[in-house]
Design a protein around this motif. Structure first.
Motif, PDB file in Angstrom:
ATOM      1  N   ASP A  33       9.846  -4.540   2.468  1.00 34.02           N
ATOM      2  CA  ASP A  33       9.485  -5.454   1.387  1.00 34.02           C
ATOM      3  C   ASP A  33       9.979  -6.876   1.650  1.00 34.02           C
ATOM      4  N   SER A  34      11.075  -7.002   2.384  1.00 32.62           N
ATOM      5  CA  SER A  34      11.599  -8.347   2.678  1.00 32.62           C
ATOM      6  C   SER A  34      10.625  -9.140   3.544  1.00 32.62           C
ATOM      7  N   ALA A  35       9.944  -8.462   4.457  1.00 37.12           N
ATOM      8  CA  ALA A  35       8.966  -9.152   5.311  1.00 37.12           C
ATOM      9  C   ALA A  35       7.811  -9.690   4.489  1.00 37.12           C
ATOM     10  N   CYS A  36       7.307  -8.884   3.567  1.00 36.83           N
ATOM     11  CA  CYS A  36       6.218  -9.359   2.711  1.00 36.83           C
ATOM     12  C   CYS A  36       6.679 -10.480   1.780  1.00 36.83           C
ATOM     13  N   SER A  37       7.868 -10.342   1.222  1.00 35.55           N
ATOM     14  CA  SER A  37       8.378 -11.384   0.321  1.00 35.55           C
ATOM     15  C   SER A  37       8.587 -12.698   1.066  1.00 35.55           C
ATOM     16  N   TYR A  38       9.071 -12.597   2.292  1.00 39.38           N
ATOM     17  CA  TYR A  38       9.286 -13.809   3.095  1.00 39.38           C
ATOM     18  C   TYR A  38       7.950 -14.496   3.383  1.00 39.38           C
ATOM     19  N   VAL A  92       0.848  -1.201   0.000  1.00 37.70           N
ATOM     20  CA  VAL A  92       0.000   0.000   0.000  1.00 37.70           C
ATOM     21  C   VAL A  92       0.877   1.241   0.000  1.00 37.70           C
ATOM     22  N   ASN A  93       0.279   2.334  -0.451  1.00 36.85           N
ATOM     23  CA  ASN A  93       0.908   3.653  -0.360  1.00 36.85           C
ATOM     24  C   ASN A  93      -0.217   4.680  -0.440  1.00 36.85           C
ATOM     25  N   PRO A  94      -0.482   5.388   0.620  1.00 39.51           N
ATOM     26  CA  PRO A  94      -1.615   6.311   0.614  1.00 39.51           C
ATOM     27  C   PRO A  94      -1.419   7.531  -0.272  1.00 39.51           C
ATOM     28  N   THR A  95      -0.204   7.856  -0.620  1.00 40.49           N
ATOM     29  CA  THR A  95       0.058   9.091  -1.364  1.00 40.49           C
ATOM     30  C   THR A  95       0.029   8.871  -2.864  1.00 40.49           C
ATOM     31  N   VAL A 155       4.627   1.614  -4.275  1.00 42.09           N
ATOM     32  CA  VAL A 155       3.950   0.976  -3.155  1.00 42.09           C
ATOM     33  C   VAL A 155       4.983   0.318  -2.244  1.00 42.09           C
ATOM     34  N   LYS A 156       4.636   0.228  -0.981  1.00 43.77           N
ATOM     35  CA  LYS A 156       5.509  -0.368   0.022  1.00 43.77           C
ATOM     36  C   LYS A 156       4.759  -1.457   0.772  1.00 43.77           C
TER      37      LYS A 156
END
Length: 223
Positions: free
Chosen positions: A65-70, A49-52, A57-58
């Motif tokens: 991003d490493s946490a989501c990829s993992y 998500v990225n509100p701006t 997106v992050k």
């Protein structure tokens, strides 16, 4: 008692779908499969998500991003592994070779134990990163991912326990030491003795007694 090998009856029986579905291992594996879908599908659909601006997106877990990829990687591999092991569980009773069953059980035990540990790491990482996140726009999705990561630890730990129980059962049934009956003195009947090819070693008296006649007192029969 029906013979079995590593927790399943010997090959030759028909596949019983109802009993297979009711097995605790099948139920827990299906739950693990469902939890993995929730984790990687939620991260893929709502985890970035990225509100701006939508251009950059992050990850919703502290922009890491490493946490989501993992989480996605562990979830996808767990999903595929559950499908493979479900197929093997269904085909398992038809495998006649005990060594092949042993390899499958050891593979299940090893993979389940490793994925229990990896899900624990995933839970710790995601929970830690979510505690540091200031943007809570994807709060429900992030909490769902963290919760089902924890549930996955429990289910994969149960799968490890079931696989270990099947391994121990197989060892107790097939790793018995063979004893030669000729050298086993615990058997109720002694081994049969056969005469050697070199001939008799001594004379044994006939079981029928014979009359000893004195040739000096011989009397001819009267006619």
């Amino acid at each position: 008692m029906q013979s079995s090998a590593y927790g399943a009856s010997l090959a030759g029986g028909a596949f019983d779908l109802e009993s297979f579905v009711k097995q605790p291992q099948t139920i827990v594996r299906c739950l693990s499969w469902l939890f993995s879908i929730v984790v990687f599908a939620t991260i893929t659909a709502e985890g970035y998500v990225n509100p701006t601006t939508k251009a950059d997106v992050k990850c919703m877990f502290n922009d890491n991003d490493s946490a989501c990829s993992y989480g996605v990687g562990i979830g996808v591999l767990a999903f595929l592994a559950c499908v493979v092991f479900l197929i093997l569980d269904a085909y398992f009773p038809r495998i006649s070779n005990a060594k092949e069953r042993k390899f499958i059980v050891i593979g299940d035990l090893f993979f389940s134990a490793v994925w229990t540990f990896l899900w624990f790491i995933c839970f710790c990482v995601l929970a830690n990163q979510w505690s540091k996140t200031t943007d809570s726009n994807a709060g429900d999705a992030a909490r769902a991912v963290v919760a089902f990561s924890f549930f996955s630890i429990v289910t994969w730990a149960l799968l490890s326990y079931f696989a270990y129980a099947r391994y121990r059962q197989g060892v107790s049934e097939f790793d018995q030491e063979y004893r030669d009956p000729a050298n086993d003195h615990t058997t109720p009947y002694p081994p049969a003795q056969y005469p050697s090819s070199s001939g008799p070693t001594g004379y044994q008296q006939s079981p029928f007694p014979s009359r000893q006649e004195d040739p000096g007192n011989y009397q001819p029969p009267a006619y």
